[in-house]
Motif scaffolding. Structure first.
Motif, PDB file in Angstrom:
ATOM      1  N   THR A  78       0.839  -1.203   0.000  1.00 39.78           N
ATOM      2  CA  THR A  78       0.000   0.000   0.000  1.00 39.78           C
ATOM      3  C   THR A  78       0.876   1.256   0.000  1.00 39.78           C
ATOM      4  OG1 THR A  78      -1.649  -1.186   1.311  1.00 39.78           O
ATOM      5  CG2 THR A  78      -1.818   1.225   1.245  1.00 39.78           C
ATOM      6  N   PRO A  79       0.598   2.230  -0.881  1.00 34.83           N
ATOM      7  CA  PRO A  79       1.392   3.460  -0.879  1.00 34.83           C
ATOM      8  C   PRO A  79       1.331   4.171   0.474  1.00 34.83           C
ATOM      9  CG  PRO A  79       0.009   3.354  -2.834  1.00 34.83           C
ATOM     10  CD  PRO A  79      -0.420   2.226  -1.946  1.00 34.83           C
ATOM     11  N   VAL A  80       2.490   4.613   0.945  1.00 34.08           N
ATOM     12  CA  VAL A  80       2.589   5.342   2.206  1.00 34.08           C
ATOM     13  C   VAL A  80       3.210   6.711   1.929  1.00 34.08           C
ATOM     14  CG1 VAL A  80       3.616   5.438   4.510  1.00 34.08           C
ATOM     15  CG2 VAL A  80       2.836   3.237   3.594  1.00 34.08           C
ATOM     16  N   ILE A  81       2.477   7.756   2.228  1.00 34.37           N
ATOM     17  CA  ILE A  81       2.996   9.123   2.104  1.00 34.37           C
ATOM     18  C   ILE A  81       3.179   9.680   3.508  1.00 34.37           C
ATOM     19  CG2 ILE A  81       2.583  11.465   1.251  1.00 34.37           C
ATOM     20  CD1 ILE A  81       0.846  10.293  -0.946  1.00 34.37           C
ATOM     21  N   VAL A  82       4.404  10.021   3.853  1.00 30.35           N
ATOM     22  CA  VAL A  82       4.693  10.596   5.157  1.00 30.35           C
ATOM     23  C   VAL A  82       4.416  12.092   5.126  1.00 30.35           C
ATOM     24  CG1 VAL A  82       6.549  11.150   6.787  1.00 30.35           C
ATOM     25  CG2 VAL A  82       6.409   8.856   5.798  1.00 30.35           C
ATOM     26  N   LEU A  83       3.738  12.564   6.158  1.00 26.93           N
ATOM     27  CA  LEU A  83       3.472  13.993   6.352  1.00 26.93           C
ATOM     28  C   LEU A  83       3.993  14.339   7.733  1.00 26.93           C
ATOM     29  CD1 LEU A  83      -0.096  15.059   5.135  1.00 26.93           C
ATOM     30  CD2 LEU A  83       1.955  16.444   5.098  1.00 26.93           C
ATOM     31  N   SER A  84       5.158  14.969   7.806  1.00 32.99           N
ATOM     32  CA  SER A  84       5.810  15.134   9.103  1.00 32.99           C
ATOM     33  C   SER A  84       6.422  16.518   9.267  1.00 32.99           C
ATOM     34  CB  SER A  84       6.908  14.066   9.260  1.00 32.99           C
ATOM     35  OG  SER A  84       7.613  14.255  10.466  1.00 32.99           O
ATOM     36  N   ALA A  85       6.519  16.933  10.525  1.00 35.10           N
ATOM     37  CA  ALA A  85       7.211  18.186  10.849  1.00 35.10           C
ATOM     38  C   ALA A  85       8.722  17.997  10.842  1.00 35.10           C
ATOM     39  CB  ALA A  85       6.757  18.690  12.216  1.00 35.10           C
ATOM     40  N   LYS A  86       9.178  16.745  10.772  1.00 38.29           N
ATOM     41  CA  LYS A  86      10.616  16.467  10.711  1.00 38.29           C
ATOM     42  C   LYS A  86      11.143  16.825   9.333  1.00 38.29           C
ATOM     43  CE  LYS A  86      10.835  12.631  14.057  1.00 38.29           C
ATOM     44  NZ  LYS A  86      11.254  11.217  14.231  1.00 38.29           N
ATOM     45  N   ALA A  87      11.837  17.954   9.260  1.00 38.11           N
ATOM     46  CA  ALA A  87      12.303  18.446   7.962  1.00 38.11           C
ATOM     47  C   ALA A  87      13.744  18.043   7.655  1.00 38.11           C
ATOM     48  CB  ALA A  87      12.186  19.964   7.909  1.00 38.11           C
ATOM     49  N   ALA A  88      14.444  17.470   8.639  1.00 37.68           N
ATOM     50  CA  ALA A  88      15.849  17.112   8.435  1.00 37.68           C
ATOM     51  C   ALA A  88      15.975  16.030   7.373  1.00 37.68           C
ATOM     52  CB  ALA A  88      16.467  16.629   9.751  1.00 37.68           C
ATOM     53  N   LEU A  89      17.032  16.129   6.580  1.00 36.83           N
ATOM     54  CA  LEU A  89      17.264  15.179   5.497  1.00 36.83           C
ATOM     55  C   LEU A  89      17.354  13.751   6.014  1.00 36.83           C
ATOM     56  CD1 LEU A  89      17.887  14.537   2.534  1.00 36.83           C
ATOM     57  CD2 LEU A  89      20.291  15.051   3.003  1.00 36.83           C
ATOM     58  N   GLU A  90      18.010  13.552   7.161  1.00 34.21           N
ATOM     59  CA  GLU A  90      18.178  12.190   7.674  1.00 34.21           C
ATOM     60  C   GLU A  90      16.830  11.549   8.032  1.00 34.21           C
ATOM     61  OE1 GLU A  90      19.706  14.967  11.063  1.00 34.21           O
ATOM     62  OE2 GLU A  90      19.740  14.885   8.861  1.00 34.21           O
ATOM     63  N   SER A  91      15.859  12.363   8.484  1.00 35.93           N
ATOM     64  CA  SER A  91      14.532  11.831   8.792  1.00 35.93           C
ATOM     65  C   SER A  91      13.832  11.368   7.521  1.00 35.93           C
ATOM     66  CB  SER A  91      13.671  12.894   9.482  1.00 35.93           C
ATOM     67  OG  SER A  91      14.224  13.257  10.726  1.00 35.93           O
ATOM     68  N   LYS A  92      13.964  12.170   6.485  1.00 34.37           N
ATOM     69  CA  LYS A  92      13.352  11.816   5.204  1.00 34.37           C
ATOM     70  C   LYS A  92      13.985  10.549   4.630  1.00 34.37           C
ATOM     71  CE  LYS A  92      12.323  13.753   0.665  1.00 34.37           C
ATOM     72  NZ  LYS A  92      12.358  14.949  -0.199  1.00 34.37           N
ATOM     73  N   VAL A  93      15.311  10.502   4.640  1.00 35.35           N
ATOM     74  CA  VAL A  93      16.021   9.341   4.098  1.00 35.35           C
ATOM     75  C   VAL A  93      15.664   8.078   4.881  1.00 35.35           C
ATOM     76  CG1 VAL A  93      18.303   8.300   3.785  1.00 35.35           C
ATOM     77  CG2 VAL A  93      17.913  10.670   3.092  1.00 35.35           C
ATOM     78  N   ARG A  94      15.595   8.200   6.209  1.00 35.38           N
ATOM     79  CA  ARG A  94      15.272   7.045   7.053  1.00 35.38           C
ATOM     80  C   ARG A  94      13.875   6.505   6.722  1.00 35.38           C
ATOM     81  NH1 ARG A  94      15.239   9.362  11.737  1.00 35.38           N
ATOM     82  NH2 ARG A  94      17.510   9.512  11.783  1.00 35.38           N
ATOM     83  N   ALA A  95      12.930   7.411   6.545  1.00 33.80           N
ATOM     84  CA  ALA A  95      11.559   6.981   6.239  1.00 33.80           C
ATOM     85  C   ALA A  95      11.478   6.323   4.866  1.00 33.80           C
ATOM     86  CB  ALA A  95      10.605   8.175   6.309  1.00 33.80           C
ATOM     87  N   LEU A  96      12.163   6.903   3.896  1.00 29.63           N
ATOM     88  CA  LEU A  96      12.149   6.336   2.548  1.00 29.63           C
ATOM     89  C   LEU A  96      12.864   4.996   2.503  1.00 29.63           C
ATOM     90  CD1 LEU A  96      12.835   9.602   0.519  1.00 29.63           C
ATOM     91  CD2 LEU A  96      10.680   8.346   0.627  1.00 29.63           C
TER      92      LEU A  96
END
Length: 236
Positions: free
Chosen positions: A77-95
């Protein structure tokens, strides 16, 4: 046609209800969860068409829930994260963990809807197994030990099926259709995410990295995707 159902996982009541309102105006059905554990229980009862997910959740974090979705439940199922965490490492970790897309708060309603529409359009094509085109009924590709059957979006390596997320599959499908062609990150983003390129190099890079790891686990020692430095990616 049945409405597409979206699970909203957000502990902030105001934001959760705002997302519900935005989606309802555009004729989506919604299910609301206010914690990671509540979302897990809902997913055990019914699989939605898409998940909008915050990361900072009580009970179970968004990152932990992504792991449950991909590893334990084995859902694509597609998962789109909507987060206040703007740091690159947070984005990379989620992806890297299996998220398909990532938007930071505060968000614009139109951008959320555009990302949702694009993700659902891709997953809708997957569920239908094509769009009535004859060539999609038997469209399949073999490269080294890798075999891709597009009708069912099934990928095997050495006869063993591997589980790919929606975007991982779409990237592999583009590359294997024309194995001698080098695809730039911009082209991959535009074609896979169905939208304009926003300079999301890391989004593409992380998905390609995840795809490589899965292929390497299935066929250690063999290279399937090559980086063409300064240009993009192609089949090795």
């Amino acid at each position: 046609m049945d409405k597409r159902r979206i699970l909203i996982v957000e502990d902030d009541t105001d934001i959760n209800h705002l997302l519900k309102k935005i989606l309802a105006k555009n004729e989506y059905d919604t299910v609301q969860a206010f914690s990671g554990t509540e979302a897990k229980l809902l997913l055990q009862m019914e699989t939605p068409d898409l998940i909008l997910l915050d990361l900072m959740l009580p009970g179970m974090s968004g990152e932990e829930l992504i792991s449950v979705i991909r590893e334990e439940m084995e859902l694509d199922t597609p998962v789109i994260v909507l987060s206040a965490k703007a740091a690159l490492e947070s984005k990379v970790r989620a992806l890297r963990g299996g998220a398909d897309d990532y938007l930071t708060k505060p968000f614009e309603a139109d951008e959320v809807l555009a990302r949702v529409y694009a993700a659902l359009r891709r997953s809708g094509t997957r569920q239908k197994g094509g769009s009535g085109k004859e060539e999609n009924e038997t469209e399949e590709y073999t490269y080294k030990k890798l075999h891709l059957l597009h009708k069912s979006r099934k990928v095997t390596v050495g006869g063993k099926e591997i589980s790919l997320t929606m975007h991982e599959y779409d990237i592999l499908y583009l590359l294997i259709k024309d194995p001698g062609k080098v695809y730039s990150r911009e082209t991959l983003y535009e074609q896979v995410w169905n939208g304009g390129y926003y300079g999301e190099d890391n989004t593409v890079n992380v998905h390609v990295s995840n795809l490589r790891k899965k292929l390497a686990r299935a066929d250690a020692g063999e290279e399937y995707i090559r980086t063409v430095w300064g240009v993009g990616f192609k089949m090795a």
